[in-house]
Write a protein that holds these residues in place. Structure first.
Motif, mmCIF file in Angstrom:
data_model
loop_
_atom_site.group_PDB
_atom_site.id
_atom_site.type_symbol
_atom_site.label_atom_id
_atom_site.label_comp_id
_atom_site.label_asym_id
_atom_site.label_seq_id
_atom_site.Cartn_x
_atom_site.Cartn_y
_atom_site.Cartn_z
ATOM 1 N N THR A 103 21.716 -4.880 49.636
ATOM 2 C CA THR A 103 22.973 -4.277 50.076
ATOM 3 C C THR A 103 24.096 -4.889 49.256
ATOM 4 N N VAL A 104 24.880 -4.032 48.598
ATOM 5 C CA VAL A 104 25.961 -4.485 47.715
ATOM 6 C C VAL A 104 27.040 -5.171 48.530
ATOM 7 N N LYS A 105 27.488 -6.326 48.012
ATOM 8 C CA LYS A 105 28.569 -7.113 48.634
ATOM 9 C C LYS A 105 29.817 -7.011 47.779
ATOM 10 N N PRO A 106 30.975 -7.327 48.326
ATOM 11 C CA PRO A 106 32.202 -7.278 47.519
ATOM 12 C C PRO A 106 32.099 -8.228 46.316
ATOM 13 N N GLY A 107 32.514 -7.756 45.141
ATOM 14 C CA GLY A 107 32.490 -8.565 43.921
ATOM 15 C C GLY A 107 31.179 -8.476 43.148
ATOM 16 N N ASP A 108 30.178 -7.744 43.662
ATOM 17 C CA ASP A 108 28.895 -7.617 42.964
ATOM 18 C C ASP A 108 29.004 -6.653 41.780
ATOM 19 N N SER A 109 28.147 -6.858 40.793
ATOM 20 C CA SER A 109 27.963 -5.922 39.688
ATOM 21 C C SER A 109 26.456 -5.758 39.493
ATOM 22 N N LEU A 110 26.070 -4.732 38.791
ATOM 23 C CA LEU A 110 24.640 -4.515 38.586
ATOM 24 C C LEU A 110 24.005 -5.665 37.816
ATOM 25 N N SER A 111 24.730 -6.212 36.831
ATOM 26 C CA SER A 111 24.157 -7.317 36.063
ATOM 27 C C SER A 111 24.023 -8.577 36.919
ATOM 28 N N ALA A 112 24.979 -8.822 37.817
ATOM 29 C CA ALA A 112 24.896 -9.989 38.700
ATOM 30 C C ALA A 112 23.744 -9.829 39.691
ATOM 31 N N HIS A 143 29.948 0.173 45.235
ATOM 32 C CA HIS A 143 30.786 -0.108 46.396
ATOM 33 C C HIS A 143 30.033 -0.994 47.380
ATOM 34 N N PRO A 144 30.750 -1.896 48.053
ATOM 35 C CA PRO A 144 30.118 -2.727 49.086
ATOM 36 C C PRO A 144 29.500 -1.835 50.164
ATOM 37 N N GLY A 145 28.313 -2.209 50.595
ATOM 38 C CA GLY A 145 27.614 -1.464 51.644
ATOM 39 C C GLY A 145 26.552 -0.528 51.083
ATOM 40 N N GLN A 146 26.584 -0.224 49.773
ATOM 41 C CA GLN A 146 25.537 0.626 49.186
ATOM 42 C C GLN A 146 24.208 -0.138 49.223
#
Length: 152
Positions: A103-112, A143-146
């Motif tokens: 689950t994507v968190k705020p500040g995440d990127s695909l590379s991270a 987006h966060p939550g994806q």
């Protein structure tokens, strides 16, 4: 003597031989009547007829024609037959493994996410390819939550 002269000379020779054979039919020149032809031509006619019958049987039926006899079903190979041994049995599917998700968190990127979850940030393209339907056309915009599915 040129090439064409040689060919003309060869044709003359063949013509002379043919004339000699025609002049002496009893000299063993070869078969002259259909009954003297032997079985060579009879065998060829029989094999041609058999081939025509096979082709007619294999041809698709014409519209409006009477249906052909059904062919018997081929016998199933036994455990000891060569056909059974020649065809490998497909492997049984492994039990369905749980899909790993993130689950994507705020500040995440695909590379991270790829670095942290997959151990190599260069695998972000693989992560994007698997989740293109969730992420959309722009891989930089997540987006966060994806919920992303992680490759194994």
């Amino acid at each position: 003597m040129g090439l064409f002269d040689f060919l003309k000379h060869d044709k003359k020779k063949q013509a002379e031989q043919t004339e000699q054979q025609a002049a002496a039919p009893g000299a063993g020149a070869g078969p002259t009547t259909p009954s003297d032809m032997g079985s060579k031509y009879t065998d060829a006619a029989a094999s041609t007829k058999a081939a025509a019958e096979r082709m007619a049987a294999a041809a698709p039926p014409k519209p409006g024609a009477a249906p052909a006899r059904p062919h018997p079903a081929p016998a199933a190979p036994s455990d000891m037959s060569a056909a059974h041994k020649a065809v490998p049995v497909p492997p049984k599917p492994a039990p369905a493994a749980k899909k790993r998700t993130y689950t994507v968190k705020p500040g995440d990127s695909l590379s991270a996410i790829a670095r942290r979850e997959l151990g190599n940030e260069a695998r972000w393209r693989e992560l994007y390819a698997m989740n293109r339907g969730v992420i959309g056309a722009n891989p930089d915009l997540i987006h966060p939550g994806q919920v992303l599915t992680l490759p194994s």
